[in-house]
Design a protein around this motif. Sequence first.
Motif: not given
Length: 343
Positions: A80-83, A103-106, A116-119, A166-167
């Motif tokens: 999952w990604y949050i923009y 962008v965050l990734e889970n 959730w991890v900050e990218k 990449d995302p």
Amino acid sequence: MRTYLNPIVLQRADPWVIKHGDGYYFAGSDPRYDGIALRYAADLDGLQSAPEKTVWRRHESGPASKYIWAPELHRIGNAWYIYFAAAETDFEDSGLPTHRMFVLENIDEDPMSDHWVEKGQIVTPIDSFALDATTFVHRGTQYLVWAQKDPAIEGNSNLYIAPMSDPWTLGGEPVMLSKPEYDWECIDFLVNEGPAVLEHDGRIYITYSASGTGPAYAMGMLAADTDADLLDPASWTKSAQPVFRTCEANGQYGPGHNSFTKTKDGAQDIMVYHARNYTDIDGDPLFDPNRHARAQIVRWTADGPDFGVPEPDALWTPKSVDVLPSDGGALAGTAPVSSRKMA
């Protein structure tokens, strides 16, 4: 045709809905602009009463510490990604806040988990005001579409597209698809923002929002063939008139910053958007909290999508400068959230 009990979520602007599994995830701009929260319900009409889970909060200082705007939840591959967009300075410190895209990734199956991890920031060639990132995958390529200020172009923001490696990383040079040029895009501010992507019957559509965030806010649209080069501006045609705008007869003002999802059976497209039901706004419309999320079915014609007009509210809504509790209080059918019904 299905009619939804609008508004489906109170005080959440820039609504993003994604259908996943047996239900719908929802994200939107909290009027406090201080974090990102998700909620999940089996049906759109259940989102207002669904529990809201905060999955990320703003930093105490630095680039992602102010004005958390327009979070979007996407499923890409097995993650999952949050923009979202966030700023470092206040409005009074400069002409535009210092928004950049993040962008965050889970990697969990459940996006409402705490993992959730900050990218980091999405870096673009011009280091300027940038916001409203959305993404889609077409024929094996992931694309990013967003709004950004070009110092060489008059106005607040234009629309851009680029491939991604990449995302969270652009994989090629951005291409400008649209800038504010028509009168209806240039009321109060020169703005193109809030892109959303919809594909149907061999065509790709990008809706976007234009002008200031008050009653003049309206939606425009770009269209291209699915087999065209999406990175060629010549592949896209732009509507000369807004495709969705204020409807005084239905008491709906400034509709825009939409997303698209599907009905439960996947047979129909749904547009989710925000609007207000009054015009007497004190001060900057961005700090009036009552841009509520609404939904309605997209009708398809030989010429493409017909969004109609914003439908009238079916529920009692507040007219208040106060931010409601995260569950919004009770809605019509139980007890009204306010003693005043807005026209």
